[in-house]
Design a protein around this motif. Sequence first.
Motif, short mmCIF file in Angstrom:
data_model
loop_
_atom_site.label_atom_id
_atom_site.label_comp_id
_atom_site.label_asym_id
_atom_site.label_seq_id
_atom_site.Cartn_x
_atom_site.Cartn_y
_atom_site.Cartn_z
N LYS A 32 0.86 -1.18 0.00
CA LYS A 32 0.00 0.00 0.00
C LYS A 32 0.90 1.23 0.00
O LYS A 32 1.93 1.25 0.68
CB LYS A 32 -0.91 0.01 1.23
CG LYS A 32 -1.92 -1.12 1.23
CD LYS A 32 -3.07 -0.86 2.20
CE LYS A 32 -2.63 -0.53 3.59
NZ LYS A 32 -3.77 -0.39 4.53
N VAL A 33 0.51 2.24 -0.75
CA VAL A 33 1.35 3.43 -0.88
C VAL A 33 0.53 4.68 -0.59
O VAL A 33 -0.62 4.80 -1.02
CB VAL A 33 1.95 3.52 -2.30
CG1 VAL A 33 2.88 4.73 -2.40
CG2 VAL A 33 2.72 2.24 -2.66
N ALA A 34 1.13 5.59 0.17
CA ALA A 34 0.53 6.90 0.43
C ALA A 34 1.51 7.95 -0.08
O ALA A 34 2.69 7.93 0.28
CB ALA A 34 0.27 7.09 1.92
N LEU A 35 1.03 8.86 -0.95
CA LEU A 35 1.90 9.83 -1.59
C LEU A 35 1.71 11.23 -1.01
O LEU A 35 0.58 11.67 -0.79
CB LEU A 35 1.61 9.87 -3.10
CG LEU A 35 1.68 8.52 -3.85
CD1 LEU A 35 1.33 8.73 -5.32
CD2 LEU A 35 3.05 7.89 -3.70
N PHE A 36 2.83 11.93 -0.77
CA PHE A 36 2.78 13.28 -0.19
C PHE A 36 3.80 14.17 -0.89
O PHE A 36 4.90 13.73 -1.23
CB PHE A 36 3.10 13.23 1.31
CG PHE A 36 2.19 12.32 2.09
CD1 PHE A 36 0.96 12.75 2.55
CD2 PHE A 36 2.57 11.00 2.34
CE1 PHE A 36 0.12 11.91 3.25
CE2 PHE A 36 1.75 10.14 3.05
CZ PHE A 36 0.51 10.60 3.50
N LYS A 37 3.44 15.45 -1.06
CA LYS A 37 4.34 16.38 -1.74
C LYS A 37 5.25 17.13 -0.78
O LYS A 37 6.18 17.84 -1.22
CB LYS A 37 3.53 17.38 -2.56
CG LYS A 37 2.64 18.30 -1.72
CD LYS A 37 1.87 19.26 -2.63
CE LYS A 37 0.97 20.18 -1.81
NZ LYS A 37 0.21 21.12 -2.69
N SER A 38 4.99 17.00 0.53
CA SER A 38 5.82 17.71 1.51
C SER A 38 5.74 17.03 2.87
O SER A 38 4.85 16.21 3.12
CB SER A 38 5.35 19.17 1.65
OG SER A 38 4.04 19.20 2.23
N VAL A 39 6.66 17.42 3.73
CA VAL A 39 6.64 16.92 5.11
C VAL A 39 5.36 17.38 5.81
O VAL A 39 4.72 16.62 6.55
CB VAL A 39 7.89 17.42 5.87
CG1 VAL A 39 7.74 17.17 7.37
CG2 VAL A 39 9.14 16.75 5.34
N GLU A 40 4.99 18.62 5.56
CA GLU A 40 3.79 19.17 6.20
C GLU A 40 2.53 18.40 5.79
O GLU A 40 1.65 18.15 6.62
CB GLU A 40 3.64 20.65 5.85
CG GLU A 40 4.68 21.57 6.49
CD GLU A 40 6.04 21.52 5.80
OE1 GLU A 40 7.01 22.06 6.36
OE2 GLU A 40 6.14 20.92 4.69
N ALA A 41 2.46 18.02 4.53
CA ALA A 41 1.31 17.24 4.06
C ALA A 41 1.26 15.88 4.74
O ALA A 41 0.19 15.39 5.11
CB ALA A 41 1.37 17.08 2.55
N PHE A 42 2.43 15.28 4.92
CA PHE A 42 2.51 13.98 5.60
C PHE A 42 2.08 14.09 7.06
O PHE A 42 1.27 13.30 7.55
CB PHE A 42 3.94 13.44 5.50
CG PHE A 42 4.20 12.24 6.37
CD1 PHE A 42 3.64 11.00 6.07
CD2 PHE A 42 5.03 12.33 7.49
CE1 PHE A 42 3.89 9.89 6.87
CE2 PHE A 42 5.28 11.24 8.29
CZ PHE A 42 4.70 10.01 7.97
N LEU A 43 2.60 15.09 7.75
CA LEU A 43 2.29 15.25 9.17
C LEU A 43 0.87 15.74 9.41
O LEU A 43 0.31 15.55 10.49
CB LEU A 43 3.28 16.23 9.82
CG LEU A 43 4.75 15.79 9.86
CD1 LEU A 43 5.61 16.90 10.43
CD2 LEU A 43 4.90 14.51 10.67
N GLY A 44 0.27 16.35 8.39
CA GLY A 44 -1.05 16.93 8.56
C GLY A 44 -2.21 16.02 8.24
O GLY A 44 -3.37 16.43 8.32
N THR A 45 -1.94 14.77 7.89
CA THR A 45 -3.03 13.85 7.56
C THR A 45 -3.86 13.52 8.79
O THR A 45 -3.35 13.41 9.90
CB THR A 45 -2.49 12.55 6.95
OG1 THR A 45 -1.55 11.95 7.86
CG2 THR A 45 -1.83 12.81 5.62
N ASN A 46 -5.16 13.38 8.58
CA ASN A 46 -6.08 13.06 9.68
C ASN A 46 -7.09 12.03 9.19
O ASN A 46 -7.92 12.36 8.33
CB ASN A 46 -6.79 14.32 10.17
CG ASN A 46 -7.61 14.06 11.42
OD1 ASN A 46 -7.39 13.08 12.12
ND2 ASN A 46 -8.57 14.93 11.68
N PRO A 47 -7.04 10.78 9.70
CA PRO A 47 -6.11 10.30 10.72
C PRO A 47 -4.70 10.18 10.18
O PRO A 47 -4.50 10.11 8.96
CB PRO A 47 -6.68 8.92 11.07
CG PRO A 47 -7.36 8.48 9.82
CD PRO A 47 -7.95 9.71 9.22
#
Length: 243
Positions: A32-47
Motif C-alpha cells: 500500500k502506498v501513500a503519496l505526499f508532496k511535503s513533510v507538512e502534508a505527511f504530518l497533517g493527515t487526519n487520521p
Amino acid sequence: MNDSDQPTVAVIDDDESVRESLGALLETISLKVALFKSVEAFLGTNPPVLPSCIVLDVRLPGASGFELQKQLIAAHVDTPIVFITGHGDIPMSVRAMKAGAIEFLSKPFREQELLDAVRQGIERDRALAVQRRARAQIHERFASLTDREKEIMTLLARGRVSKQIAGQLGVSEVTVRVHRSQILQKMGASSLADLVRIADQLKTDDENPLDPVAEGPYDGLPPTSRTAKHVTRKQKGRGNLAK
C-alpha cells in the motif's frame, strides 16, 4: 494477507512525476502506498498515516527530509526511512545513515535498489513491532504485581538474597520466598537471572518503574553486568534460587 496486515509505504517527494512513478513501482510488490508532496502534508493527515517505511526526498519545500527524520527521532518514532535525492553527497549520506536511515539513494537509482531498501525497512519495522509488543507485555506484567511484590522484585534485581530482603522489609524469609515465587510466575521469568534481565528492560524504558521502589540502604541498582553475574554466581553456588 488482510489490508490491515499489508505494509504501507509513505512516499514524500515534491516532484509529482517521481511520486507517481515510485507509487506505481511499490504497488507492483503488493504494498500500500501513500503519496505526499511535503513533510507538512505527511504530518497533517487526519487520521495520521502510520507507514511501515518512508521513502523520503532530502530537499523539499518547507521542512526538509532531514528535519522530518529529526522530528521522528525526537518523538521516539522508529519508522525506517529510505532517503532519495538528486543532490546527494557523501557527508549527507553519512549524516542520514548515522541517524538510522536504511539507505541513501542518489537519483537516478535502479528500481531494484529502491525495492530492496524498502523491503529491508519493512522487515526492520516488523522486528521493531515485535520488540514493542514484548516491552508492552513486560509492563503489563509488572503492573499486575502488588506493591510488596514490586518492592521485592526491585531488591531481587539488585542482587539481594531473601535474608537481606526480609531484614530490610521486616518480614520473614518464608514470606519473601513466597513472594519471589509469585513474582517469577507473574513476570514470566524462568529464573532469578531471567528476572534481572526483565528488570533491566523495565529500567531502559522512560517510566523507570523500579527506581522509586524500596528506599533504604540498598538504593541504586548496580550495573546490569554486575547484577547478572552476582545472581548467576549465587545460583551456581547454591543450585537453586538464593535462599
